[in-house]
Design a protein around this motif. Sequence first.
Motif, PDB file in Angstrom:
ATOM      1  N   HIS A  62      11.472 -91.775 -38.885  1.00  0.00           N
ATOM      2  CA  HIS A  62      11.088 -92.101 -40.371  1.00  0.00           C
ATOM      3  C   HIS A  62      10.692 -90.733 -40.869  1.00  0.00           C
ATOM      4  N   ASP A  63      10.505 -89.151 -40.370  1.00  0.00           N
ATOM      5  CA  ASP A  63      10.039 -88.310 -41.071  1.00  0.00           C
ATOM      6  C   ASP A  63      10.590 -86.992 -40.819  1.00  0.00           C
ATOM      7  N   SER A  64      11.787 -87.290 -40.032  1.00  0.00           N
ATOM      8  CA  SER A  64      12.053 -86.062 -39.034  1.00  0.00           C
ATOM      9  C   SER A  64      13.512 -85.895 -39.153  1.00  0.00           C
ATOM     10  N   ASN A  65      14.580 -87.143 -39.857  1.00  0.00           N
ATOM     11  CA  ASN A  65      15.612 -87.330 -40.052  1.00  0.00           C
ATOM     12  C   ASN A  65      16.796 -86.442 -41.390  1.00  0.00           C
ATOM     13  N   VAL A  66      17.187 -85.494 -40.761  1.00  0.00           N
ATOM     14  CA  VAL A  66      17.693 -84.537 -41.503  1.00  0.00           C
ATOM     15  C   VAL A  66      19.375 -84.484 -41.459  1.00  0.00           C
ATOM     16  N   ARG A  67      19.979 -84.971 -42.682  1.00  0.00           N
ATOM     17  CA  ARG A  67      21.112 -85.391 -43.071  1.00  0.00           C
ATOM     18  C   ARG A  67      21.862 -84.051 -43.710  1.00  0.00           C
ATOM     19  N   PRO A  68      23.060 -84.133 -43.481  1.00  0.00           N
ATOM     20  CA  PRO A  68      23.911 -83.247 -43.838  1.00  0.00           C
ATOM     21  C   PRO A  68      23.918 -83.323 -45.257  1.00  0.00           C
ATOM     22  N   LEU A  69      23.912 -82.404 -45.816  1.00  0.00           N
ATOM     23  CA  LEU A  69      24.323 -82.977 -47.509  1.00  0.00           C
ATOM     24  C   LEU A  69      25.076 -83.507 -47.759  1.00  0.00           C
ATOM     25  N   PRO A  70      25.595 -84.176 -49.248  1.00  0.00           N
ATOM     26  CA  PRO A  70      26.670 -84.515 -49.409  1.00  0.00           C
ATOM     27  C   PRO A  70      28.259 -83.805 -49.519  1.00  0.00           C
ATOM     28  N   SER A  71      27.761 -82.546 -49.732  1.00  0.00           N
ATOM     29  CA  SER A  71      29.034 -81.829 -49.866  1.00  0.00           C
ATOM     30  C   SER A  71      29.565 -81.639 -48.412  1.00  0.00           C
TER      31      SER A  71
ATOM     32  N   ALA B 112      14.423 -77.428 -42.254  1.00  0.00           N
ATOM     33  CA  ALA B 112      14.015 -78.633 -41.617  1.00  0.00           C
ATOM     34  C   ALA B 112      12.326 -78.065 -41.435  1.00  0.00           C
ATOM     35  N   VAL B 113      11.983 -77.227 -40.370  1.00  0.00           N
ATOM     36  CA  VAL B 113      10.632 -76.875 -40.078  1.00  0.00           C
ATOM     37  C   VAL B 113      10.174 -76.156 -41.370  1.00  0.00           C
ATOM     38  N   SER B 114      10.798 -74.969 -41.607  1.00  0.00           N
ATOM     39  CA  SER B 114       9.671 -74.443 -42.715  1.00  0.00           C
ATOM     40  C   SER B 114      10.208 -75.217 -43.501  1.00  0.00           C
ATOM     41  N   GLY B 115      10.279 -75.705 -44.384  1.00  0.00           N
ATOM     42  CA  GLY B 115      10.496 -76.802 -45.401  1.00  0.00           C
ATOM     43  C   GLY B 115       9.685 -78.082 -45.947  1.00  0.00           C
ATOM     44  N   ARG B 116      10.116 -78.212 -44.497  1.00  0.00           N
ATOM     45  CA  ARG B 116       9.171 -79.874 -44.463  1.00  0.00           C
ATOM     46  C   ARG B 116       8.284 -80.218 -42.970  1.00  0.00           C
ATOM     47  N   ILE B 117       7.853 -79.401 -42.407  1.00  0.00           N
ATOM     48  CA  ILE B 117       6.884 -79.796 -41.397  1.00  0.00           C
ATOM     49  C   ILE B 117       6.291 -78.562 -41.272  1.00  0.00           C
ATOM     50  N   LEU B 118       6.152 -76.965 -41.740  1.00  0.00           N
ATOM     51  CA  LEU B 118       5.393 -76.071 -42.519  1.00  0.00           C
ATOM     52  C   LEU B 118       5.486 -75.889 -43.413  1.00  0.00           C
ATOM     53  N   ASP B 119       4.839 -77.232 -44.112  1.00  0.00           N
ATOM     54  CA  ASP B 119       4.226 -77.513 -45.886  1.00  0.00           C
ATOM     55  C   ASP B 119       2.981 -77.727 -45.364  1.00  0.00           C
ATOM     56  N   PRO B 120       1.579 -76.507 -45.668  1.00  0.00           N
ATOM     57  CA  PRO B 120       0.202 -77.053 -46.197  1.00  0.00           C
ATOM     58  C   PRO B 120      -0.068 -77.953 -46.324  1.00  0.00           C
ATOM     59  N   ASP B 121       0.177 -79.093 -47.293  1.00  0.00           N
ATOM     60  CA  ASP B 121       0.179 -80.506 -46.720  1.00  0.00           C
ATOM     61  C   ASP B 121       0.689 -81.604 -46.163  1.00  0.00           C
ATOM     62  N   TYR B 122       1.707 -81.171 -45.520  1.00  0.00           N
ATOM     63  CA  TYR B 122       2.131 -82.183 -44.428  1.00  0.00           C
ATOM     64  C   TYR B 122       0.974 -82.117 -43.420  1.00  0.00           C
TER      65      TYR B 122
ATOM     66  N   GLU C  62      -2.933 -72.427 -46.130  1.00  0.00           N
ATOM     67  CA  GLU C  62      -1.362 -71.323 -46.156  1.00  0.00           C
ATOM     68  C   GLU C  62      -0.912 -70.382 -45.354  1.00  0.00           C
ATOM     69  N   GLU C  63      -1.896 -69.433 -44.527  1.00  0.00           N
ATOM     70  CA  GLU C  63      -2.027 -68.160 -43.678  1.00  0.00           C
ATOM     71  C   GLU C  63      -1.001 -68.732 -42.805  1.00  0.00           C
ATOM     72  N   PHE C  64      -1.337 -70.205 -41.667  1.00  0.00           N
ATOM     73  CA  PHE C  64      -0.778 -70.902 -40.796  1.00  0.00           C
ATOM     74  C   PHE C  64       0.700 -70.710 -40.835  1.00  0.00           C
ATOM     75  N   CYS C  65       1.555 -71.690 -42.042  1.00  0.00           N
ATOM     76  CA  CYS C  65       2.461 -71.718 -42.367  1.00  0.00           C
ATOM     77  C   CYS C  65       3.392 -70.693 -43.000  1.00  0.00           C
ATOM     78  N   GLY C  66       2.364 -70.313 -43.608  1.00  0.00           N
ATOM     79  CA  GLY C  66       3.499 -68.682 -44.610  1.00  0.00           C
ATOM     80  C   GLY C  66       3.461 -67.877 -43.089  1.00  0.00           C
ATOM     81  N   GLY C  67       2.817 -67.527 -42.380  1.00  0.00           N
ATOM     82  CA  GLY C  67       2.832 -66.677 -41.475  1.00  0.00           C
ATOM     83  C   GLY C  67       3.475 -67.353 -39.940  1.00  0.00           C
TER      84      GLY C  67
END
Length: 551
Positions: A535-544, A360-370, A463-468
């Motif tokens: 509103h933007d941080s709920n991380v729900r379990p995958l359906p599986s 969640a942190v890597s994919g959603r928070i550490l997104d350059p656009d976000y 990009e550098e910050f989020c990638g690092g």
Amino acid sequence: MPQKAIIYARVSTTRQAENDLSIPDQIAHAERYCADRRIEIVATYVDPGASARDDKRPEFQRMIADVKSKAVSADLILVHSFSRFFRDAVGSAIYTRELGKHGVQVVSMTQEIGEGAQGELMRQVLSSFDEYHSAETAKHVSRSMLENAKRGYWNGSQPPFGYRTYIAETVGAKAKKKLEIEPHEAEIVKLIFQLYVYGDGKSGPLGIKNIVSYLSTRGLTQRARRPFRLQIVQEILRRTAYVGIYYFNRRDSRTKKPRPREEWVPIEVPRIVDEELFYAAQAQLDARNPKKTPPRISNSDILLTGVAQCGHCGSPMRLRTGKYGKYRYYTCSKHADMGKTACPGMTVPMRKLDEIVIEAVSGRILDPDYVGDLVSRVVSRNSGRKDRLQKELRELHRKRREVKGIIDNLVDTLEQGGLGAAKAIQERFAKRQDEYDELTRLISIKEREIDRPTGEVTRDRLEEFCGGFRACLGEAENPKLRRAYLRHLLEKVIVTPGEIRISGPKSVLVQQVQEERPVPPSMVPSFVEEWCTRHDSNVRPLPSEGSALSS
């Protein structure tokens, strides 16, 4: 048969001993005394630079042991004056009596006291006078040293690591010294603070034990090539001299017990470490103090220790194992300690929760656009930021000056004889000094905020910050590194059966992307709103996964 004598010589200061001001004269006088009276000298014991207020003198103790064991056979212990033997009446009486049981008499070459009861009485009178004289001398010396420190001069002890003395002024034959930076040692001091707050670039912040190991493997030592020890590094990290203030008179020179804070004398010295770095280290030391933070939290390599919370009751979640350690879980501590009546409980497979949070942190928070959008929103709200911060800084400086005035008045009250209220004044002084230190820390943080860039950051920097950061969070083989970097961003991970809520201060995320290196969380104000709101941080379990997060 001629009498046999032991010569005992002593001086009070190492400086006297080094300059041969007294010991050679004492020994020469004793040799002439014995030659005139045909007394045989069988041994000589010398204590250079040792006080006679107590018996903590190596040669004195060796002499007493030799007499008691009959290793040296003598009739007399010959001293220049009884003050060379002891400056404490009780101590003198005890050792004189003990030696008397072994047939040895203490004799002064310059003080004839006679024999029998009259001689014993005279000895006690002289010992009491020596004790009084010693106390008076110590009082005058102490007063002189305090006055010297108040004028900003160094009092002759070994300077703190990182400093050396130089002669600032000569008054008559007296050289007045101050401290200046010793470049090589100062670089080691800076390195120790950097390692403790930021780490070595390969892991998160290093603990004191790891810092000692780091310095040792690189051949970095204290003075006289002595290796660093845990206690020395701890003292360096706590020493206020490195941010410009050394406190004289913190401890009683004889008993080593701490003195009340209002008796400390501040001396301004050159600064080695920035206030920002120093106060970040203090916050980290406090956080790792077992009296303030349980060791299992400060020392744990478990990724979410101290961060994960039960969504039912808010209690911390801790490690639980199954199948003899084969399986590891985060579980509600209240449920584990008090049962279902206290909390329904939450138990989550450790690996699963770690992976969900990292993803969640890597994919959603550490997104350059976000992150870029977050920076833009913060910058747009801060149009009058510098003016506001400058106003707040001026107010902090005003409050600190006010507190400093109160502290000075409390010290003046004590110096002018208000000792009847000493305890109350000490309590007020300690409270005000803590307030002064906290204001100094807040001023340091505020000044850093003012100096921090407020403009947009480039796409390359995003990009550098989020990638690092993502790379560091992906270091599964280095849990300390992952935990250290994750802690820069996370404040809470609240776990419920249906969702995981992750949150952290927006200011940290924005500030980190604008810095060349991570800023210690302790240097970021904690009163700002959080990123990853509900509103933007709920991380729900995958359906599986179904109800895999349920207890």
